[in-house]
Design an enzyme around this catalytic site. Structure first.
Site, PDB file in Angstrom:
ATOM      1  N   ASP A  83      12.048  12.727 -16.544  1.00 41.33           N
ATOM      2  CA  ASP A  83      11.058  11.827 -17.132  1.00 41.33           C
ATOM      3  C   ASP A  83      10.560  12.331 -18.485  1.00 41.33           C
ATOM      4  OD1 ASP A  83      11.193  10.122 -14.994  1.00 41.33           O
ATOM      5  OD2 ASP A  83       9.328  10.789 -14.049  1.00 41.33           O
TER       6      ASP A  83
ATOM      7  N   TYR B 146      11.296  22.780  -9.323  1.00 39.77           N
ATOM      8  CA  TYR B 146      10.255  22.325 -10.239  1.00 39.77           C
ATOM      9  C   TYR B 146       9.000  23.173 -10.085  1.00 39.77           C
ATOM     10  CZ  TYR B 146      12.903  17.887 -10.441  1.00 39.77           C
ATOM     11  OH  TYR B 146      13.873  16.929 -10.593  1.00 39.77           O
TER      12      TYR B 146
ATOM     13  N   ASP C 137       1.240   9.600 -12.268  1.00 39.32           N
ATOM     14  CA  ASP C 137       1.250  10.653 -13.280  1.00 39.32           C
ATOM     15  C   ASP C 137       0.388  10.196 -14.454  1.00 39.32           C
ATOM     16  OD1 ASP C 137       2.797   8.786 -14.648  1.00 39.32           O
ATOM     17  OD2 ASP C 137       4.630   9.983 -14.637  1.00 39.32           O
TER      18      ASP C 137
ATOM     19  N   ARG D  67       6.316  12.894  -8.415  1.00 38.69           N
ATOM     20  CA  ARG D  67       5.107  12.070  -8.532  1.00 38.69           C
ATOM     21  C   ARG D  67       4.701  11.503  -7.180  1.00 38.69           C
ATOM     22  NH1 ARG D  67       6.504   7.383 -11.811  1.00 38.69           N
ATOM     23  NH2 ARG D  67       8.697   7.902 -11.530  1.00 38.69           N
TER      24      ARG D  67
END
Length: 242
Positions: A48, A76, A90, A182
């Site tokens: 993203d 992550y 987000d 998310r």
């Protein structure tokens, strides 16, 4: 560099860049270096615009490995803000609701994380590229239209609490392809009796490629423009992925 036979380049994608932006810049530099109008360049897994970190870019015949690379596990580091939600889960959209968060402590977080480890079902965000009736879900979401998305199976093999500072929660996550961090933020907020949304995301590993090994966009462009080129032999060149 053997761009035609194929290179796999790990890029540390900058904030606000789309994955397509990165591929476009590198493709343009490669086409100029090789004197070609068309050349195959692709990425192995979208990241993203609001995320940074590992983006694998493949050139030439190495684009055949994209599917295999996409299937690798991903790591992550995610930062969540507790006590508030957004429609996109987000910072793409504004806060739409707030909740108490002061009751949340480290012990409580540690107690809910096990329920998100292993094989789980996850409902993707409506602000996502998941297709609904042939259209991307985000197109409906941006028009304010409601869409119902089905839960999908995925696996979160590691989920570690790195820090909790007031309403800021930082997690390390190792997960399978198709995991929306998310959506994980949304679900963890609910499990904590509050709300949450993602405020920062860095992809630190894809398969065996770690962010420490990746090049910046600038360094990758410099390498493409200046490194000695390797060329396949004539017979191979006839069948190259140009």
């Amino acid at each position: 560099m053997d761009l035609i036979s194929g290179e796999i380049i790990g890029i540390d994608k900058p904030l606000h860049w789309t994955s397509f932006d990165a591929v476009k810049r590198l493709r343009g530099a490669i086409q100029r270096r090789l004197g070609l109008k068309k050349f195959k360049v692709g990425h192995a897994g979208t990241l993203d615009p609001l995320a940074t970190g590992v983006l694998i870019v493949c050139t030439g015949r190495a684009t055949r490995q994209i599917e295999e690379l996409q299937n690798g596990s991903k790591e992550y580091v995610a930062e969540l803000r507790l006590g508030a939600t957004t429609p996109s889960f987000d910072l793409e959209t504004e806060v739409d609701a707030t909740y108490p968060w002061e009751h949340i402590d480290r012990e409580m977080v540690e107690s809910v994380l096990p329920s998100f480890r292993g094989k789980v079902m996850q409902v993707p965000p409506v602000f996502s590229a998941v297709k609904v009736d042939g259209k991307r879900a985000y197109k409906f979401a941006r028009k304010g239209e409601e869409v119902e998305l089905k839960a999908k199976p995925l696996e979160i093999s590691e989920l570690e609490l790195m820090s909790l500072d007031a309403d800021r929660l930082v997690l390390r996550i190792v997960c399978s392809k198709g995991t929306y961090i998310r959506a994980l933020a949304r679900d963890i907020g609910v499990a904590l009796g509050s709300g949450a949304h993602l405020t920062g995301l860095r992809r630190t590993r894809v398969g065996g490629i770690r962010v420490e090994e990746c090049l910046s966009i600038e360094d990758a462009l410099h390498k493409i423009e200046t490194d000695p080129l390797e060329w396949p032999d004539q017979e191979e060149s006839k069948n190259s992925d140009r």
